[in-house]
Design an enzyme around this catalytic site. Structure first.
Site, PDB file in Angstrom:
ATOM      1  NE  ARG A 105      -2.686  -1.713   3.611  1.00 53.28           N
ATOM      2  CZ  ARG A 105      -2.049  -1.146   2.594  1.00 53.28           C
ATOM      3  NH1 ARG A 105      -2.721  -0.468   1.675  1.00 53.28           N
ATOM      4  NH2 ARG A 105      -0.739  -1.258   2.481  1.00 53.28           N
ATOM      5  NE  ARG A 138       6.765   3.638   1.059  1.00 51.48           N
ATOM      6  CZ  ARG A 138       5.659   3.440   0.342  1.00 51.48           C
ATOM      7  NH1 ARG A 138       5.392   4.208  -0.683  1.00 51.48           N
ATOM      8  NH2 ARG A 138       4.832   2.479   0.658  1.00 51.48           N
ATOM      9  CE  LYS A 169       1.906  -4.991   3.747  1.00 50.19           C
ATOM     10  NZ  LYS A 169       2.182  -3.523   3.769  1.00 50.19           N
ATOM     11  CB  THR A 192      -0.810  -5.255  -4.269  1.00 51.16           C
ATOM     12  OG1 THR A 192      -0.553  -4.986  -2.891  1.00 51.16           O
ATOM     13  CG2 THR A 192       0.020  -4.325  -5.121  1.00 51.16           C
TER      14      THR A 192
END
Ligand SMILES: Nc1ncnc2c1ncn2[C@@H]1O[C@H](COP(=O)(O)OP(=O)(O)O)[C@@H](O)[C@H]1O
Ligand SMILES: C=C(OP(=O)(O)O)C(=O)O
Length: 865
Positions: free
Chosen positions: A138, A180, A323, A381
């Site tokens: 990935r 972010r 996702k 995750t």
């Protein structure tokens, strides 16, 4: 329909046994291609040095580029004994066959996705990850640039090109509209109660203020909102807003590093799901022919359609994984997954945008939804988060992997563990071992409850379903031949207990299949001769130690593009049925046929026109019926010109007419009428010299005429001539009806004691006892294992009734042959044959009498047609 579900035994003659000889156990258990260089005994010392040195260089270089990188520990490079022990452990979990475990990627069904980052973006580490069990690499586009990702893509492609028996898929994960924090020269320590500011000004990175990459951040947050860093590793409460800054108080402190995720609890950012940067990255993925996009923060199906349309416009065959990580995506879960090729449970952001206790429930729901819709699903995750810095996982992490495997995920994902962790290889091995151990406890045979609904009416699904049953009942692997990957993916969704060895002649498809649970993709050129292809495939599996001599495997081939023809032919029956149009349109949408031919419609030309117009084809051509039997022939005659006289009237009545088939079978026959023949007597004679049939033909006619090729009810007469009664051919069942009429007629008039029984076979099939079917199969000497598979196919069906629109509990039936699969006609023939044999034996023993139509004619006891 051009699919095969069959079993094959593996035989030793493909390859010599030498390839499977037992030598040094380490040799046997080591990962095949890479390790063959590092583990040979005489190179042991020097290789250890090389590996250690390489690891240090990697760590040093990466540490400069990425301050938060934890150097890869030299401990992560497995020692010879340790590797042996680990692999031995893995082997014990499985079925104990040494050769089969040479590749971790083969026997583990659940796939491993590894995020490639500074710890693993070297040639050496990608090779090692691949050999340790990585299935998908990935690339997280939130980090790095195109040049660094290009390097990784090239390395993975290089690995794939040189590896004979392993392949790694490439997944490009878009950054998406994520918020972010900016880059920092070094990590900042935040302490509880401290004030800290986020600003939309670019390039700020001081101990009490850092930039945010999203200009609307100030507008999106409110005073009192809880800001989560890295999904909750740290949290801050918003105290004050200015034009360009958000002032917060630290609630839970920690170490703030570069480019950390920021979420506002319960809110999604108001950015589009695919940002400009994402489109740029998507184009980069098209240019590099990646296998999957993982699309971040998908909120509705529209985004997926938009991306798919774009991919179609550039003729890019890349699958889209959505996702699920945004609060807004949950109400649209069903439509989003429907539009995509699969989903990722992105637990990091999901647990930040939604209450954390919802995550396990949502994980379960997303997996269930994907499974029921036949879509791939990845759990991601924090799976081995502690292994970023520690060489062993926490027990909770081990349980977490086991849960994802049990819930039926196709893949489990490693993020920081492999991207910037200290023990990337150990993390992959832990994941591998835990998945393998857990899989060993999952019993095969549990198909997702409503998978059938997603695929109803499709022949391919039936083949996949029955191949799965074979795999589960016999405990065998499945070998599938697929050009598009469709059939392998379909089989994977049914989760057969054995491995699915998917042979494909497309490298891209081989790579794509690396993501799917239970699929071991293998590249192979297909031969024009299907048998040759089967043979080569089985030989290859045996050579690789993936199947053993004597082992059975189920062979399946794709119905969309079968291996023995480039074009496939599909057969739908019953075109006058009202359901036909709907089924046909569904089929047509799926298979996009170029030509459709409707044969033996048995409708008038007008009705045929109506059917054509409903099928939606622009052009059509109709051939009008020529006659039910094709051409009709007069056989001519020898003998007196007239056979009937009344008063002054004389006529020849008993002329013989025959169809094409009869003329082809007896080309030289003609009719000879005797002077004494009366007009009403339909018997006539044929010269036996001209008859190309064996004399004992009649005695060879079995009770079930349906299974005969062209058969004739003939009887030799005293003077070497043949009295013809009927010619019954396989295709002309109607003839049997005429014979039946002839038989019934004298029963009415002459023989009052006769009885005729008409059996409604459709109803008989619904009521036939399972014990009787089983006994019929045994009587027909069907192989024991095959009989069990057939019986399982019949007896495993369950039913539900919609009661006031609510489905009742499932229940099983106790008798009858399940309709709608390819088996029933054969089973029904078998049972009928037995019934025919029973009638014949009753006749032979004198309990029953057959009926004679004429003194020298044949007898009749049953017509099974
Ligand atoms: N291509 C890359 N270049 C640099 N660092 C990376 C890269 N990919 C991942 N990382 C590092 O690994 C961490 C974990 O990866 P991932 O979970 O994909 O990222 P994130 O959680 O930041 O979205 C990232 O936060 C980042 O520090
Ligand atoms: C997989 C995830 O996405 P990313 O790594 O891009 O944050 C996640 O949020 O769990």
């Amino acid at each position: 329909m051009a699919q095969v579900v069959a079993t094959r035994s593996i035989h030793a003659n493909f390859f010599s046994k030498a390839s499977g000889s037992l030598q040094d156990p380490v040799e046997k258990l080591k990962p095949a291609s890479f390790a063959s260089k590092v583990l040979l005994p005489d190179h042991r010392k020097s290789n250890a040095v090389v590996l250690t040195r390489n690891s240090r260089i990697t760590a040093k270089r990466a540490a400069r580029a990425e301050p938060e990188l934890i150097p890869v520990s030299p401990e992560d490079v497995p020692k010879r004994e340790e590797q042996y022990e680990q692999l031995r452990g893995i082997q014990q979990v499985g079925d104990g066959s040494v050769g089969m475990w040479s590749k971790p990627t083969v026997r583990r069904k659940t796939k491993i996705v590894c995020t490639i980052g500074p710890s693993t973006n070297t040639r050496e580490m990608i090779w090692k990850l691949a050999e340790a069990g990585m299935n998908v690499a990935r690339l997280n586009m939130s980090h790095g640039d195109h040049a660094s990702h290009q390097k990784v893509i090239d390395l993975v492609k290089e690995y794939n090109a040189q590896s004979k028996d392993n392949t790694i898929a490439i997944m490009l994960d878009t950054k998406g509209p994520e918020v972010r924090s900016g880059d920092l020269p070094q990590p900042i320590t935040l302490t509880t109660g401290q004030e800290f500011t986020f600003t939309i000004k670019r390039g700020v990175g001081t101990p009490d203020c850092v930039s945010v990459n999203y200009d609307d951040f100030v507008n999106d947050v409110e005073v009192g909102d809880m800001l989560l860093v890295d999904g909750g590793m740290m949290s801050l409460v918003v105290k004050l807003k200015t034009e360009d800054s958000v002032k917060c108080e630290v609630v839970d402190g920690g170490e703030l590093k570069s480019r950390r995720h920021l979420n506002v609890r319960g809110k999604s950012a108001t950015l589009p799901s695919i940002t400009e940067k994402d489109w740029d990255d998507i184009k980069f993925g098209v240019d590099n022919k990646v296998d999957f996009y993982a699309v971040s923060f998908v909120k509705d199906a529209e985004v997926v359609h938009e991306l798919k349309n774009y991919l179609q416009s550039c003729d890019a065959d890349i699958h889209v994984i959505v996702k699920i990580e945004s609060a807004d995506s949950i109400p649209n879960l069903h439509s989003i997954i429907t539009a995509s090729d699969g989903a990722m449970v992105a637990r990091g952001d999901l647990g930040a945008e939604l209450p954390i206790e919802e995550v396990p429930l949502l994980q379960e729901e997303i997996i269930r939804t994907c499974r029921s819709m036949g879509k791939a699903v990845i759990v991601a995750t924090n799976m081995l988060e502690s292994m970023i810095v520690h060489p062993t996982p926490t027990r909770a992490e081990v349980s977490d992997i086991a849960i994802a495997v049990r819930e039926g995920a196709d893949s489990v994902m490693l993020s920081g563990e492999t991207a910037h962790g200290k023990f990337p290889l150990k993390a992959v091995k832990v994941m591998h071992t835990v998945a393998l151990r857990t899989e060993a406890t999952i019993s095969g045979g549990e198909m997702p409850p409503n998978l059938g609904q997603a695929f109803k009416n499709h022949m391919s699904e039936m083949f996949a379903c029955h191949a799965t049953m074979m795999s589960n009942t016999l405990g065998i692997s499945t070998v599938v031949f697929t050009r598009t990957g469709f059939m392998a993916i379909l089989l994977s969704h049914y989760r057969p207990s054995g491995t699915i060895f998917a042979f494909t002649n497309e490298k891209r498809i081989q790579q794509r299949l690396a993501l799917y649970q239970g699929v071991c993709p293998i590249y192979m050129e297909f031969s024009d001769d299907a048998e040759e292809t089967f043979k080569t495939a089985l030989a290859l599996l045996q050579k690789q130690g993936m199947v053993k001599e004597g082992e059975e495997v189920a062979l399946v081939q794709s119905g969309r593009q079968p291996i023995w023809r480039f074009q496939s032919t599909h057969n739908i029956q019953g075109c006058v049925s009202p359901k036909f149009i709907r089924s046909f349109l569904e089929y047509s949408r799926e298979h996009k046929p170029d030509i459709v031919s409707l044969l033996e419609m048995k409708v008038s030309g007008l009705k045929a026109d109506k059917i054509f117009s409903n099928l939606g084809f622009q052009f059509s051509y109709k051939v009008e019926a020529f006659g039910f039997f094709g051409g009709i022939w007069d056989l001519g005659f020898r003998g007196p010109p007239f056979t009937w006289y009344r008063g002054g009237l004389s006529e020849r009545l008993n002329r013989a007419i025959r169809n094409d088939n009869w003329v082809r079978t007896f080309p030289h026959c003609s009719v000879t009428c005797q002077e004494s023949s009366r007009a009403i007597d339909l018997c006539f004679y044929l010269s036996v010299r001209e008859l190309p049939c064996p004399k004992n033909l009649y005695s060879e006619v079995p009770s079930c005429t349906r299974s005969l090729p062209t058969s004739s009810f003939l009887k030799l007469s005293r003077d070497d001539e043949v009295l013809l009664r009927r010619v019954v051919s396989n295709e002309e069942i109607k003839d049997n009806i005429i014979v039946a009429k002839e038989v019934i007629h004298p029963m009415r008039s002459k023989h009052k004691k006769w009885m005729a029984i008409k059996i409604d076979l459709e109803k008989a099939n619904d009521r036939v006892s399972w014990d009787f079917i089983d006994a019929s199969l045994q009587a027909a000497s069907i192989l024991d294992f095959l009989r069990k598979v057939i019986m399982f196919a019949i007896t495993s069906s369950t039913m539900q009734i919609l009661w006031n629109e609510v489905p009742t509990q499932k229940f099983s039936s106790a008798r009858g042959i399940r309709q709608g699969c390819p088996l029933p006609p054969y089973l029904s023939d078998l049972c009928m044959d037995w019934l025919g044999q029973s009638i014949s034996s009753s006749i032979n023993s004198g309990i029953w009498s057959p009926i004679w139509l004429s003194r020298y004619g044949p007898t009749f006891s049953n017509f099974f047609c």
